[in-house]
Motif scaffolding. Structure first.
Motif, PDB file in Angstrom:
ATOM      1  N   THR A 206      54.052  81.204  19.712  1.00  0.00           N
ATOM      2  CA  THR A 206      54.878  81.132  18.330  1.00  0.00           C
ATOM      3  C   THR A 206      56.251  80.683  18.466  1.00  0.00           C
ATOM      4  O   THR A 206      56.727  82.141  18.307  1.00  0.00           O
ATOM      5  CB  THR A 206      54.074  81.018  17.205  1.00  0.00           C
ATOM      6  OG1 THR A 206      53.195  81.326  16.840  1.00  0.00           O
ATOM      7  CG2 THR A 206      54.452  80.832  15.665  1.00  0.00           C
ATOM      8  N   PRO A 234      60.184  85.737  26.072  1.00  0.00           N
ATOM      9  CA  PRO A 234      60.596  84.051  25.886  1.00  0.00           C
ATOM     10  C   PRO A 234      60.272  82.879  26.520  1.00  0.00           C
ATOM     11  O   PRO A 234      60.064  82.898  27.268  1.00  0.00           O
ATOM     12  CB  PRO A 234      62.049  84.819  25.457  1.00  0.00           C
ATOM     13  CG  PRO A 234      61.681  85.644  25.372  1.00  0.00           C
ATOM     14  CD  PRO A 234      60.788  86.630  26.019  1.00  0.00           C
ATOM     15  N   ALA A 252      62.702  83.163  21.681  1.00  0.00           N
ATOM     16  CA  ALA A 252      62.231  85.036  21.653  1.00  0.00           C
ATOM     17  C   ALA A 252      61.271  84.018  20.765  1.00  0.00           C
ATOM     18  O   ALA A 252      61.017  83.679  19.902  1.00  0.00           O
ATOM     19  CB  ALA A 252      62.912  85.621  20.823  1.00  0.00           C
ATOM     20  N   PRO A 253      59.903  84.407  21.150  1.00  0.00           N
ATOM     21  CA  PRO A 253      59.043  84.359  20.128  1.00  0.00           C
ATOM     22  C   PRO A 253      59.016  84.149  19.291  1.00  0.00           C
ATOM     23  O   PRO A 253      59.504  85.799  18.231  1.00  0.00           O
ATOM     24  CB  PRO A 253      57.137  84.634  21.122  1.00  0.00           C
ATOM     25  CG  PRO A 253      57.625  85.377  22.090  1.00  0.00           C
ATOM     26  CD  PRO A 253      59.444  85.610  22.150  1.00  0.00           C
ATOM     27  N   LYS A 254      57.951  84.188  18.261  1.00  0.00           N
ATOM     28  CA  LYS A 254      57.665  84.855  17.075  1.00  0.00           C
ATOM     29  C   LYS A 254      56.216  85.327  17.324  1.00  0.00           C
ATOM     30  O   LYS A 254      55.316  85.713  17.349  1.00  0.00           O
ATOM     31  CB  LYS A 254      57.529  83.872  15.824  1.00  0.00           C
ATOM     32  CG  LYS A 254      58.967  83.180  15.334  1.00  0.00           C
ATOM     33  CD  LYS A 254      58.417  82.056  13.768  1.00  0.00           C
ATOM     34  CE  LYS A 254      59.419  82.044  12.870  1.00  0.00           C
ATOM     35  NZ  LYS A 254      59.954  82.266  11.637  1.00  0.00           N
ATOM     36  N   ILE A 255      56.916  86.762  15.900  1.00  0.00           N
ATOM     37  CA  ILE A 255      55.104  87.632  16.326  1.00  0.00           C
ATOM     38  C   ILE A 255      55.349  88.661  15.265  1.00  0.00           C
ATOM     39  O   ILE A 255      56.051  88.082  14.338  1.00  0.00           O
ATOM     40  CB  ILE A 255      55.757  88.803  16.765  1.00  0.00           C
ATOM     41  CG1 ILE A 255      56.903  89.747  16.661  1.00  0.00           C
ATOM     42  CG2 ILE A 255      56.270  88.366  18.346  1.00  0.00           C
ATOM     43  CD1 ILE A 255      57.548  91.418  16.972  1.00  0.00           C
TER      44      ILE A 255
END
Lengths: 257, 14
Positions: A206, A234, A252-255
């Motif tokens: 995401t 990322p 960077a992905p959302k976690i």
């Protein structure tokens, strides 16, 4: 001293347009192998990495390594004064505090010199590990731009998923949901219209659409874009710059909390 | 909801 003459000056104009709203100030690291730049956006969520190899320049000279501290908005103002067909030469002295941009019109009847003040920037280089990505998708850059723009009008984040079938982009918001799938497509006439998927393992991550949208300002640099994804890493959004190198964006992905 | 980590949490200083 440093001097680089770029026959296709429009490339440099396009690079600046692609990054000037994401990054404020950065060092252009000049060495005998070319010009490199690495910078984070102000919120430290995205990273830009640029490489312009010496071999892509008509003339390139760099006697010793220089870090030229540049405000990108100011450099963009200067480069906007160059014609799209102009040859652009960058020049800087070893101990100087300015960089000179020289613009030559194609038939050499107009020569312009713009001198810009440099700044001191303390920059920390991040170590980007070599990664074997789980999925690498190459697709038309204009298509990627269109998808990201379309989804941005519906939601704030996009789930990017890759399977051997293709790449999917999904979002949702107050008004509803959207899901776009681009299938691998290598049977098209023009290579630049192809979508290719290299996959070791399916992956789904995401990302904030506002950053992806910003990256697509680089669309003019290349007809194709390459997206590299791995679980919990990322994404890399790469635009190759013909004969010169690349402009890469890392996000960077959302976690999950 | 998801959190937005910094890029620094993936790429250390070098």
């Amino acid at each position: 001293m440093f001097e680089g003459r770029l026959l296709q000056g429009s490339l440099l104009k396009k690079v600046l347009e692609a990054i000037k709203d994401l990054v404020t100030d950065t060092n252009f690291d000049c060495s005998e192998t070319g010009i490199a730049l690495q910078a984070m956006d102000s919120s430290h969520v995205a990273l830009v990495s640029l490489l312009l190899k010496d071999t892509g320049f008509d003339h390139f000279r760099c006697d010793r390594n220089l870090a030229l501290g540049i405000n990108l908005q100011n450099m963009s103002k200067m480069l906007k004064c160059a014609g799209n067909d102009d040859i652009i030469t960058l020049k800087a002295e070893d101990e100087g505090d300015t960089i000179t941009f020289m613009f030559e019109s194609p038939n050499q009847d107009k020569i312009s010199d713009f001198e810009m003040k440099l700044m001191d920037i303390d920059s920390e280089h991040l170590g980007i590990p070599d990664t074997d990505y789980q999925a690498i998708v190459t697709m038309p850059s204009a298509e990627f731009q269109r998808i990201v723009r379309d989804l941005s009008s519906i939601g704030d984040t996009a789930v990017i998923g890759v399977t051997k079938e293709g790449i999917s982009f999904s979002t949702g918001g107050d008004i509803g949901k959207a899901n776009i799938v681009c299938r691998q497509n290598t049977n098209v006439d023009k290579e630049e219209d192809q979508t290719t998927v290299e996959i070791h393992e399916p992956v789904s991550l995401t990302f904030a659409l506002r950053y992806l949208n910003s990256f697509t300002k680089a669309t003019a640099l290349s007809p194709q874009v390459t997206l590299s994804l791995s679980k919990e890493l990322p994404i890399v959004v790469e635009y190759k710059i013909e004969k010169m190198g690349f402009l890469r964006f890392y996000l960077a992905p959302k976690i999950e909390e | 909801d998801r959190q937005q980590p910094s890029i620094l949490s993936f790429f250390g200083g070098g």
